[in-house]
Design an enzyme around this catalytic site. Structure first.
Site, mmCIF file in Angstrom:
data_model
loop_
_atom_site.group_PDB
_atom_site.id
_atom_site.type_symbol
_atom_site.label_atom_id
_atom_site.label_comp_id
_atom_site.label_asym_id
_atom_site.label_seq_id
_atom_site.Cartn_x
_atom_site.Cartn_y
_atom_site.Cartn_z
ATOM 1 C CG ASP A 11 -1.741 1.196 1.409
ATOM 2 O OD1 ASP A 11 -2.344 1.622 0.409
ATOM 3 O OD2 ASP A 11 -1.802 1.742 2.534
ATOM 4 C CB CYS A 12 0.902 4.399 -1.698
ATOM 5 S SG CYS A 12 1.882 5.900 -1.871
ATOM 6 C CG ASP A 13 -1.494 7.600 0.693
ATOM 7 O OD1 ASP A 13 -0.757 8.591 0.736
ATOM 8 O OD2 ASP A 13 -2.140 7.268 -0.321
ATOM 9 C CG ASP A 167 -1.897 2.248 6.439
ATOM 10 O OD1 ASP A 167 -2.204 1.926 5.265
ATOM 11 O OD2 ASP A 167 -2.146 3.357 6.918
HETATM 12 MG MG LIG Z 1 -2.877 3.012 3.637
#
Ligand SMILES: [Mg+2]
Length: 232
Positions: A11-13, A167
């Site tokens: 995932d990025c963010d 996350d």
């Molecule tokens: Mg995320």
């Protein structure tokens, strides 16, 4: 190299870049400006890890009217302004990537333009390009499995040989729905006490809060890391 795995999907963010506090603040600011009073904490709990398109549809349904045509632009401009000023990489992500031997890619609810800015500013873009995939490339964003299945397909890897690093609860849910192993990361500055338990309840096989742990954790998947194991 772990013989059970052929791909690590990030995932990025909140996993590669520490963007969640910044983006929740910008999102709350713009929504409140348009007659939908909301705090950054509320944005965090309702919309984190989901696509902007889905968030807007929910807000519009509650407001009983459409948001302005340029709402997306206003939000985007505010976000990119704060990204350029304040965004940082998640600590130790560069050294973790140096140590991981499997192919890697990105699967994010954010747009390609947003990732060019956030990953570019933190010198992560060139480590992943062109294997950077966005929810804009599939019909249904997280928590649907579509984006993870799309990413795996583009990388020519079957889902059961992928591990997802996530996350957020929608992200963990999506990864599990895709039939993948999911590791929950709770080291972002938005993560509060109880966050790891929440990610494990959503289906993360293990959780960790320091990227220096990730390469070792990946090597244990299918061996020592079993469901509901906490790694602190
Ligand atoms: Mg995320």
């Amino acid at each position: 190299m772990n013989p059970n795995l052929d791909l690590v999907i990030f995932d990025c963010d909140g996993v590669l870049v520490d963007s969640e506090v910044i983006s929740c603040r910008a999102h709350a600011e713009i929504l409140s400006r348009h007659g939908y009073p909301i705090t950054s904490e509320q944005v965090f709990h309702r919309f984190l890890g989901r696509s902007a398109r889905q968030a807007n549809l929910e807000v519009e349904a509650e407001l009983g009217r459409a948001l302005p045509d340029d709402f997306h632009l206003q939000l985007r401009n505010e976000l990119y302004r704060t990204f350029e000023a304040d965004l940082e990489a998640i600590p130790h992500i560069h050294s973790a990537l140096d140590a991981i031997t499997q192919p890697v890619c990105v699967a994010s609810s954010g747009s390609h333009q947003r990732m060019r800015i956030s990953l570019g500013r933190t010198r992560l873009y060139d480590r992943f390009a062109p294997n950077i995939f966005s929810a804009s490339q599939v019909s249904n964003g997280k928590p649907a499995p579509d984006l993870f299945l799309f990413a795996a397909g583009q990388m020519n890897v079957v889902p059961e040989r992928c591990v997802v690093i996530e996350d957020s609860v929608p992200g963990v849910t999506g990864g599990r729905a895709a039939g993948m192993t999911v590791l929950g990361f709770h080291g972002g500055s938005h993560c509060q006490p109880g966050y790891a338990e929440m990610l494990r309840s959503a289906g993360a096989i293990a959780t960790f809060d320091d990227m220096r742990q990730l390469p070792g954790l990946i090597e244990k998947i299918g061996f020592e890391v079993t469901p509901n194991q906490a790694v602190y």
